[in-house]
Design a protein around this motif. Sequence first.
Motif, PDB file in Angstrom:
ATOM      1  N   VAL A 193      30.351  33.853 -26.315  1.00  0.00           N
ATOM      2  CA  VAL A 193      29.406  32.845 -25.826  1.00  0.00           C
ATOM      3  C   VAL A 193      29.451  31.706 -26.838  1.00  0.00           C
ATOM      4  CG1 VAL A 193      27.045  32.392 -25.101  1.00  0.00           C
ATOM      5  CG2 VAL A 193      27.916  34.736 -25.066  1.00  0.00           C
ATOM      6  N   ASN A 195      27.850  27.501 -27.332  1.00  0.00           N
ATOM      7  CA  ASN A 195      27.454  26.119 -27.034  1.00  0.00           C
ATOM      8  C   ASN A 195      27.150  25.422 -28.352  1.00  0.00           C
ATOM      9  OD1 ASN A 195      24.808  26.858 -27.729  1.00  0.00           O
ATOM     10  ND2 ASN A 195      24.251  27.319 -25.596  1.00  0.00           N
ATOM     11  N   THR A 197      24.617  25.136 -30.137  1.00  0.00           N
ATOM     12  CA  THR A 197      23.660  25.729 -31.067  1.00  0.00           C
ATOM     13  C   THR A 197      23.770  27.239 -31.171  1.00  0.00           C
ATOM     14  OG1 THR A 197      22.043  25.889 -29.289  1.00  0.00           O
ATOM     15  CG2 THR A 197      21.938  23.931 -30.693  1.00  0.00           C
ATOM     16  N   TYR A 198      24.642  27.827 -30.361  1.00  0.00           N
ATOM     17  CA  TYR A 198      24.708  29.282 -30.337  1.00  0.00           C
ATOM     18  C   TYR A 198      26.155  29.735 -30.211  1.00  0.00           C
ATOM     19  CZ  TYR A 198      23.838  34.097 -28.960  1.00  0.00           C
ATOM     20  OH  TYR A 198      23.838  35.468 -28.909  1.00  0.00           O
TER      21      TYR A 198
HETATM   22  C1  LIG Z   1      23.059  28.082 -25.807  1.00  0.00           C
HETATM   23  O1  LIG Z   1      23.206  29.453 -25.476  1.00  0.00           O
HETATM   24  C2  LIG Z   1      22.069  30.250 -25.738  1.00  0.00           C
HETATM   25  C3  LIG Z   1      22.397  31.701 -25.428  1.00  0.00           C
HETATM   26  O2  LIG Z   1      23.083  31.858 -24.236  1.00  0.00           O
HETATM   27  C4  LIG Z   1      20.876  29.729 -24.913  1.00  0.00           C
HETATM   28  O3  LIG Z   1      19.718  30.505 -25.193  1.00  0.00           O
HETATM   29  C5  LIG Z   1      20.628  28.261 -25.226  1.00  0.00           C
HETATM   30  O4  LIG Z   1      19.617  27.758 -24.416  1.00  0.00           O
HETATM   31  C6  LIG Z   1      21.912  27.449 -25.073  1.00  0.00           C
HETATM   32  N1  LIG Z   1      21.689  26.101 -25.536  1.00  0.00           N
HETATM   33  C7  LIG Z   1      22.188  25.021 -24.917  1.00  0.00           C
HETATM   34  C8  LIG Z   1      21.904  23.712 -25.559  1.00  0.00           C
HETATM   35  O5  LIG Z   1      22.809  25.097 -23.873  1.00  0.00           O
END
Ligand SMILES: *[C@@H]1O[C@H](CO)[C@@H](O)[C@H](O)[C@H]1NC(C)=O
Length: 319
Positions: A193, A195, A197-198
């Motif tokens: 996974v 993005n 921030t994660y």
């Molecule tokens: C990024 O991924 C996490 C986990 O899937 C999610 O909780 C979060 O909202 C996402 N952030 C963005 C900016 O898409």
Amino acid sequence: MLSSGSELRLLRLLFCATLILLFQADEAKKDSKSACNTCEQIVDNFNKAFDRTAKQNFGGGNTAWEERKLSKYETSEIRLMEIVEDLCESSSFECNRMVEEHEEHFETWWFKKKTKHPDLHKWFCIDTIKVCCPKGTFGPDCNACVGGSETPCHGNGQCDGDGTRGGNGKCRCDQAYKGDFCLDCIDGYFNEVRNDTYSLCTECHLSCKTCTGATNQECDECKEGWEEDEQEACVDVNECTNDPSLCREGQYCLNTEGSYSCKACDIECAGCSGPGSDQCQACASGYQDVKGTCTGLMYMFMTSCLSVIDFSMNKLLPF
Ligand SMILES: *[C@@H]1O[C@H](CO)[C@@H](O)[C@H](O)[C@H]1NC(C)=O
């Protein structure tokens, strides 16, 4: 004009002074971290002693007199003194120095601030003597760690100086993660996974050096000891069939996943293709090939003796 001798001396002096300054700056950074640790230890001991003294003066009775006495003790200077006495190990120089230096703060908090600011760590270590920072922040001004104070290093690493007035806020990533932000995966892992921030890095299949998914069909590159087959999957290389001379004399080659090993032949063999006396290439001296198995002469002698005895017994004692 300076003579060249005194110029040299001046240079040396400057050099030493620079070294000392650098060294001190480094020490100061370390000191800020350890000062916070010391303060946290003190607060921890304060809370423990606070709990301990709560029980200590309770006799178990419940007369009005006893309750009055107890409630007086609860907020008394005597109790504070008992607690402050217990804040440091006598051997801990840093701890004792900090308590001594800031003793009046404990009194202030005890009598004036406790109700409004019940969190002693926050009031004392962070806001008053300023040796710690709130979680997720670092350095003299408690700036946010890389990745933000909510999830420093995006949850995949340790922020240098986190929670202290020291450090540089940079990330030391956990196993599997790399990069300034701990969002990238190291070789042998892939982003399951991802993005801004994660990021979650998961281990590749055993056969991959790098990959985009979890199976042996999703390798970017095979690991050493593995090769691509027709379906572009990484499969084990059989080193033993590719190069039969990998092992020394008296050993056989054993293929393993991603590698191979050399094992000693059985004692009955002079060279072998596998374990056991039935896989000899030739028999060692003192052994004879009996139906494809190398057999000791003594053993052969004994079995033939036994069959002779057996035979004679049958003749002599015909039941
Ligand atoms: C990024 O991924 C996490 C986990 O899937 C999610 O909780 C979060 O909202 C996402 N952030 C963005 C900016 O898409």
